[in-house]
Design a protein around this motif. Structure first.
Motif, PDB file in Angstrom:
ATOM      1  N   GLY A 117      -2.101  -0.769 -14.171  1.00 36.99           N
ATOM      2  CA  GLY A 117      -1.030  -1.682 -13.784  1.00 36.99           C
ATOM      3  C   GLY A 117      -0.443  -1.291 -12.434  1.00 36.99           C
ATOM      4  O   GLY A 117      -0.962  -0.408 -11.732  1.00 36.99           O
ATOM      5  N   PHE A 118       0.653  -1.938 -12.089  1.00 38.10           N
ATOM      6  CA  PHE A 118       1.266  -1.748 -10.765  1.00 38.10           C
ATOM      7  C   PHE A 118       1.705  -0.290 -10.536  1.00 38.10           C
ATOM      8  O   PHE A 118       1.165   0.423  -9.685  1.00 38.10           O
ATOM      9  CB  PHE A 118       2.452  -2.718 -10.648  1.00 38.10           C
ATOM     10  N   ILE A 119       2.683   0.170 -11.301  1.00 35.15           N
ATOM     11  CA  ILE A 119       3.247   1.499 -11.020  1.00 35.15           C
ATOM     12  C   ILE A 119       2.263   2.588 -11.431  1.00 35.15           C
ATOM     13  O   ILE A 119       2.075   3.582 -10.711  1.00 35.15           O
ATOM     14  CB  ILE A 119       4.609   1.684 -11.727  1.00 35.15           C
ATOM     15  N   ASP A 144      -5.900   2.245 -20.762  1.00 36.69           N
ATOM     16  CA  ASP A 144      -5.316   0.944 -20.427  1.00 36.69           C
ATOM     17  C   ASP A 144      -6.051  -0.156 -21.191  1.00 36.69           C
ATOM     18  O   ASP A 144      -7.283  -0.171 -21.233  1.00 36.69           O
ATOM     19  CB  ASP A 144      -5.408   0.689 -18.913  1.00 36.69           C
ATOM     20  N   ALA A 145      -5.286  -1.071 -21.770  1.00 37.10           N
ATOM     21  CA  ALA A 145      -5.882  -2.167 -22.561  1.00 37.10           C
ATOM     22  C   ALA A 145      -6.473  -3.245 -21.666  1.00 37.10           C
ATOM     23  O   ALA A 145      -7.120  -4.166 -22.166  1.00 37.10           O
ATOM     24  CB  ALA A 145      -4.822  -2.765 -23.476  1.00 37.10           C
ATOM     25  N   THR A 155      -5.003  -5.717 -20.078  1.00 38.19           N
ATOM     26  CA  THR A 155      -4.449  -7.044 -20.332  1.00 38.19           C
ATOM     27  C   THR A 155      -4.499  -7.825 -19.013  1.00 38.19           C
ATOM     28  O   THR A 155      -5.002  -7.317 -18.003  1.00 38.19           O
ATOM     29  CB  THR A 155      -2.968  -6.936 -20.771  1.00 38.19           C
ATOM     30  N   SER A 186      -6.098   0.383 -26.453  1.00 36.46           N
ATOM     31  CA  SER A 186      -4.664   0.115 -26.596  1.00 36.46           C
ATOM     32  C   SER A 186      -3.896   1.356 -27.049  1.00 36.46           C
ATOM     33  O   SER A 186      -4.395   2.150 -27.855  1.00 36.46           O
ATOM     34  CB  SER A 186      -4.456  -0.993 -27.625  1.00 36.46           C
ATOM     35  N   VAL A 187      -2.667   1.462 -26.571  1.00 42.45           N
ATOM     36  CA  VAL A 187      -1.785   2.524 -27.066  1.00 42.45           C
ATOM     37  C   VAL A 187      -1.398   2.288 -28.525  1.00 42.45           C
ATOM     38  O   VAL A 187      -0.833   3.179 -29.163  1.00 42.45           O
ATOM     39  CB  VAL A 187      -0.500   2.663 -26.201  1.00 42.45           C
ATOM     40  N   PHE A 214       3.144   4.884 -19.045  1.00 44.70           N
ATOM     41  CA  PHE A 214       3.557   3.706 -18.266  1.00 44.70           C
ATOM     42  C   PHE A 214       3.261   2.400 -19.008  1.00 44.70           C
ATOM     43  O   PHE A 214       3.864   1.375 -18.698  1.00 44.70           O
ATOM     44  CB  PHE A 214       2.777   3.629 -16.942  1.00 44.70           C
ATOM     45  N   SER A 261       5.539  -5.912 -19.329  1.00 46.28           N
ATOM     46  CA  SER A 261       6.595  -5.575 -18.366  1.00 46.28           C
ATOM     47  C   SER A 261       7.372  -6.760 -17.799  1.00 46.28           C
ATOM     48  O   SER A 261       8.313  -6.539 -17.035  1.00 46.28           O
ATOM     49  CB  SER A 261       5.970  -4.803 -17.197  1.00 46.28           C
ATOM     50  N   THR A 318       3.298  -3.568 -28.173  1.00 45.43           N
ATOM     51  CA  THR A 318       2.944  -2.545 -27.179  1.00 45.43           C
ATOM     52  C   THR A 318       4.120  -1.608 -26.900  1.00 45.43           C
ATOM     53  O   THR A 318       3.965  -0.389 -26.898  1.00 45.43           O
ATOM     54  CB  THR A 318       2.466  -3.216 -25.887  1.00 45.43           C
ATOM     55  N   SER A 348      10.672   4.399 -18.267  1.00 39.24           N
ATOM     56  CA  SER A 348      11.460   3.251 -18.709  1.00 39.24           C
ATOM     57  C   SER A 348      12.244   2.636 -17.544  1.00 39.24           C
ATOM     58  O   SER A 348      11.994   2.960 -16.381  1.00 39.24           O
ATOM     59  CB  SER A 348      12.364   3.631 -19.881  1.00 39.24           C
ATOM     60  N   TYR A 351      12.087  -8.227 -23.488  1.00 37.42           N
ATOM     61  CA  TYR A 351      11.470  -7.101 -22.764  1.00 37.42           C
ATOM     62  C   TYR A 351      12.380  -5.874 -22.792  1.00 37.42           C
ATOM     63  O   TYR A 351      11.987  -4.788 -23.224  1.00 37.42           O
ATOM     64  CB  TYR A 351      11.167  -7.497 -21.313  1.00 37.42           C
ATOM     65  N   LYS A 367      12.033  -2.103 -24.605  1.00 33.51           N
ATOM     66  CA  LYS A 367      12.037  -0.847 -23.828  1.00 33.51           C
ATOM     67  C   LYS A 367      13.150   0.066 -24.348  1.00 33.51           C
ATOM     68  O   LYS A 367      12.973   1.275 -24.480  1.00 33.51           O
ATOM     69  CB  LYS A 367      12.219  -1.111 -22.333  1.00 33.51           C
ATOM     70  N   ASN A 369      10.912  -1.877  -8.743  1.00 29.71           N
ATOM     71  CA  ASN A 369       9.936  -1.332  -7.788  1.00 29.71           C
ATOM     72  C   ASN A 369       9.319  -2.427  -6.937  1.00 29.71           C
ATOM     73  O   ASN A 369       9.112  -3.553  -7.409  1.00 29.71           O
ATOM     74  CB  ASN A 369       8.784  -0.676  -8.546  1.00 29.71           C
TER      75      ASN A 369
HETATM   76  P1  NAD Z   1       2.401  -3.778 -15.229  1.00 35.58           P
HETATM   77  O1  NAD Z   1       2.615  -4.963 -16.097  1.00 35.58           O
HETATM   78  O2  NAD Z   1       2.002  -3.975 -13.813  1.00 35.58           O
HETATM   79  O3  NAD Z   1       1.311  -2.825 -15.898  1.00 35.58           O
HETATM   80  C1  NAD Z   1       1.287  -2.548 -17.273  1.00 35.58           C
HETATM   81  C2  NAD Z   1      -0.070  -1.937 -17.612  1.00 35.58           C
HETATM   82  O4  NAD Z   1      -0.067  -1.601 -19.021  1.00 35.58           O
HETATM   83  C3  NAD Z   1      -1.251  -2.893 -17.378  1.00 35.58           C
HETATM   84  O5  NAD Z   1      -2.304  -2.211 -16.736  1.00 35.58           O
HETATM   85  C4  NAD Z   1      -1.658  -3.312 -18.794  1.00 35.58           C
HETATM   86  O6  NAD Z   1      -3.034  -3.610 -18.913  1.00 35.58           O
HETATM   87  C5  NAD Z   1      -1.284  -2.066 -19.589  1.00 35.58           C
HETATM   88  N1  NAD Z   1      -1.062  -2.348 -21.012  1.00 35.58           N
HETATM   89  C6  NAD Z   1      -0.360  -3.380 -21.556  1.00 35.58           C
HETATM   90  N2  NAD Z   1      -0.414  -3.309 -22.902  1.00 35.58           N
HETATM   91  C7  NAD Z   1      -1.137  -2.196 -23.212  1.00 35.58           C
HETATM   92  C8  NAD Z   1      -1.527  -1.573 -24.424  1.00 35.58           C
HETATM   93  N3  NAD Z   1      -1.189  -2.084 -25.618  1.00 35.58           N
HETATM   94  N4  NAD Z   1      -2.252  -0.430 -24.358  1.00 35.58           N
HETATM   95  C9  NAD Z   1      -2.612   0.097 -23.169  1.00 35.58           C
HETATM   96  N5  NAD Z   1      -2.302  -0.460 -21.982  1.00 35.58           N
HETATM   97  C10 NAD Z   1      -1.566  -1.590 -22.006  1.00 35.58           C
HETATM   98  O7  NAD Z   1       3.757  -2.936 -15.345  1.00 35.58           O
HETATM   99  P2  NAD Z   1       4.495  -2.035 -14.247  1.00 35.58           P
HETATM  100  O8  NAD Z   1       5.408  -2.879 -13.470  1.00 35.58           O
HETATM  101  O9  NAD Z   1       3.499  -1.175 -13.590  1.00 35.58           O
HETATM  102  O10 NAD Z   1       5.407  -1.143 -15.222  1.00 35.58           O
HETATM  103  C11 NAD Z   1       4.930   0.097 -15.721  1.00 35.58           C
HETATM  104  C12 NAD Z   1       6.029   0.764 -16.528  1.00 35.58           C
HETATM  105  O11 NAD Z   1       7.171   0.985 -15.705  1.00 35.58           O
HETATM  106  C13 NAD Z   1       6.518  -0.050 -17.712  1.00 35.58           C
HETATM  107  O12 NAD Z   1       6.772   0.829 -18.778  1.00 35.58           O
HETATM  108  C14 NAD Z   1       7.804  -0.675 -17.214  1.00 35.58           C
HETATM  109  O13 NAD Z   1       8.698  -0.919 -18.283  1.00 35.58           O
HETATM  110  C15 NAD Z   1       8.320   0.410 -16.311  1.00 35.58           C
HETATM  111  N6  NAD Z   1       9.196  -0.001 -15.200  1.00 35.58           N
HETATM  112  C16 NAD Z   1       8.800  -0.988 -14.337  1.00 35.58           C
HETATM  113  C17 NAD Z   1       9.602  -1.306 -13.247  1.00 35.58           C
HETATM  114  C18 NAD Z   1       9.192  -2.355 -12.241  1.00 35.58           C
HETATM  115  O14 NAD Z   1       9.980  -2.680 -11.349  1.00 35.58           O
HETATM  116  N7  NAD Z   1       8.003  -2.923 -12.307  1.00 35.58           N
HETATM  117  C19 NAD Z   1      10.823  -0.627 -13.066  1.00 35.58           C
HETATM  118  C20 NAD Z   1      11.192   0.366 -13.978  1.00 35.58           C
HETATM  119  C21 NAD Z   1      10.371   0.673 -15.035  1.00 35.58           C
END
Ligand code: NAD
Ligand code: DAU
Length: 329
Positions: free
Chosen positions: A8-10, A30-31, A33, A55-56, A75, A79, A94, A117, A145, A149, A175
Motif C-alpha cells: 500500500g501507500f505508506i 499483503d492481501a 486488495t 490476509s492478516v 500497516f 484505509s 481487516t 494507526s 474506518y 482503527k 500523509n
Molecule cells: P493503503 O490503503 O494505501 O494500503 C493498505 C494496504 O493493506 C494495501 O496494500 C492492501 O492490499 C493491504 N491490505 C488490506 N487488507 C488486507 C488484509 N486483510 N491483509 C493483508 N493486507 C491487506 O493504506 P495507507 O494509506 O498506506 O495506510 C496504511 C496504514 O497507515 C493504515 O493502517 C492506516 O490506518 C494508517 N494511516 C494512514 C494515514 C494516511 O494518511 N494514509 C495516516 C495515518 C495512519
C-alpha cells in the motif's frame, strides 16, 4: 522484519525507506486488495525482500510468518473513509479481526510488534479550538474506518497490559507523497488536473487536515522501533494544518491552472472538521523532527511524481472515478 500492508501507500514507502537506510531484510504480507500495488515494490533487492500474498485474517499464515521474523510492523488496513461509508464490512474484518490475529501470534511467539494507526481515533476538533490531539486525548472516532482503527488500537493496549505483549503504537496525521492511491484527496486532484477534469471539493472545503510527508512518518516509525518504550503511544505530526480549499488552490496553481478551477461536490456524511497533532512527546523523548517542513515544495515533488508515473496510477483511475460518480462526489 514482517511488514503487513507493504504494497500500500505508506507500507511500500516504508519498505523502500528501511531497505535504503538499514541492513534489515523484509517480508511483506499483503492481501493485494484494490489498494495493494505490486508496482510499488518493483526493483527491490531480491536477497533482502520478498512479497507473500495473503490476509492478516489468515491465522495459520500469520502465525507462521510472525514466528519467522523478529519484528512485525502492522500497516495493513482498509484505509479509506468514503469506502467505509459505502461498505463497512471489510473494515471490521481487516482492521479489527486482522489485528487480533497478529496480536495472538506475537503473543504466542513473544515477538516485538509495532501498530500503525491514525489521528482519526480522537474524532475531530473545532476550527477555533486552541487544543491539538495528544497521547492523552480521549478516543472519539466518527466513521466506520476510524472506529475500527480505534478498536484495533484498544486491542493492542489490552494485549500489552493483560499478556505483556511487547508492542508500541503510533497515530499519525494525513500523509502525502508518492504511491498514494488516486482515491485519496491529493492524488485524486492531481490526476484529475492531468486528465483535464476539475478538482472536487467536498462541501465548503473548510475542513482542516494536518499534512505530513510519508517519509517523515516512516522515519518516525523507524525511530520508535529503535528507541520507543514498550506499551507507549506516540503521536506523529509535522505542524502541517491546511484546509482543503487551500490545498486544492495550491495544486491548481502549481499545475498552471486558475486557482478557482474546481467544483464543489456532495459533502462526506459525518465529515470530520479538523485534525491537529501535538507531537511533543515524539520530538522530546525520541529526538525525531520532520525533514519536509515546506509543504509547497513537497507537494510540487508529489505532482511531479504523478506526472512521471502515469503507468502506476492510470489502471486504477477510471474505476475510482466511477465509484465517486455514484455518490455525486
Ligand atoms: P493503503 O490503503 O494505501 O494500503 C493498505 C494496504 O493493506 C494495501 O496494500 C492492501 O492490499 C493491504 N491490505 C488490506 N487488507 C488486507 C488484509 N486483510 N491483509 C493483508 N493486507 C491487506 O493504506 P495507507 O494509506 O498506506 O495506510 C496504511 C496504514 O497507515 C493504515 O493502517 C492506516 O490506518 C494508517 N494511516 C494512514 C494515514 C494516511 O494518511 N494514509 C495516516 C495515518 C495512519
Ligand atoms: O488523518 C489520517 C487519515 O487521513 C488516515 O487515517 C486515512 O487512512 C487517510 O485516508 C486520511 O483520511 P481523510 O479522510 O482525511 O483523507 P482523504 O484523502 O479521504 O480526504 C482528505 C480531505 O479531503 C477530507 O476532508 C475529505 C476531503 N476530500 C477528499 C476527496 C477524496 C475532498 O474535498 N475531495 C475529494 O475528492
Amino acid at each position: 522484519m514482517l511488514v503487513t500492508g507493504g504494497a500500500g501507500f505508506i507500507g511500500s514507502n516504508f519498505v523502500h525507506h528501511v531497505l535504503d537506510h538499514t541492513d534489515d531484510t523484509i517480508t511483506v504480507l499483503d492481501a493485494m486488495t484494490y489498494a495493494g500495488n505490486a508496482a510499488s515494490l518493483e526493483g527491490l533487492p531480491t536477497e533482502r525482500f520478498r512479497l507473500v500474498k495473503g490476509s492478516v485474517c489468515d491465522a495459520a499464515l500469520v502465525d507462521e510468518l510472525v514466528a519467522a521474523h523478529d519484528i512485525t510492523v502492522h500497516f495493513a488496513a482498509e484505509s479509506h473513509n468514503d469506502n467505509s461509508l459505502n461498505d463497512p464490512s471489510p473494515f471490521v474484518q481487516t482492521n479489527i479481526v486482522g489485528t487480533y490475529e497478529l496480536l495472538q501470534a506475537v503473543r504466542r511467539h513473544e515477538k516485538r510488534y509495532h501498530h500503525i494507526s491514525t489521528d482519526e481515533v480522537y474524532g475531530d476538533l473545532e476550527l477555533d479550538d486552541p487544543e491539538r490531539f495528544t497521547e492523552n486525548t480521549p478516543y472519539n472516532p466518527s466513521s466506520p474506518y476510524s472506529s475500527t482503527k480505534a478498536g484495533s488500537d484498544l486491542l493492542v493496549r489490552a494485549w500489552v497490559r493483560s499478556f505483556g505483549v511487547q508492542a508500541t503504537l503510533s497515530n499519525c496525521s494525513n500523509n502525502y507523497g508518492p504511491r498514494q492511491h488516486v482515491e485519496k484527496f491529493i492524488p485524486r486532484q492531481i490526476t484529475n488536473v492531468i486528465d483535464g477534469i476539475r478538482p472536487k471539493l467536498y462541501g465548503t472545503g473548510e475542513n482542516v487536515r494536518d499534512w505530513i510527508h510519508v517519509d517523515d512518518h516512516n522515519a518516525a516509525v523507524l525511530r520508535i522501533l529503535e528507541a520507543g518504550r514498550i506499551g507507549e503511544t506516540y503521536l506523529i505530526g509535522a505542524d502541517g494544518e491546511k484546509n482543503n480549499l487551500e490545498v486544492i488552490e495550491l495544486i491548481l496553481t502549481l499545475m498552471g491552472q486558475p486557482s478557482n478551477a474546481y467544483d464543489h461536490v456532495n459533502d462526506r456524511p459525518g465529515h470530520d472538521m479538523r485534525y491537529a497533532i501535538d507531537s511533543t512527546k515524539l520530538r522530546t523523548e525520541l529526538g525525531w523532527a520532520p525533514r519536509f517542513s515546506d509543504f509547497e515544495s513537497g507537494l510540487s515533488d508529489t505532482i511531479e511524481w504523478y506526472r512521471s508515473n502515469e503507468d502506476w496510477w492510470r489502471p486504477m483511475k477510471q474505476a475510482t472515478e466511477a465509484k465517486y460518480a455514484k455518490t455525486g462526489q
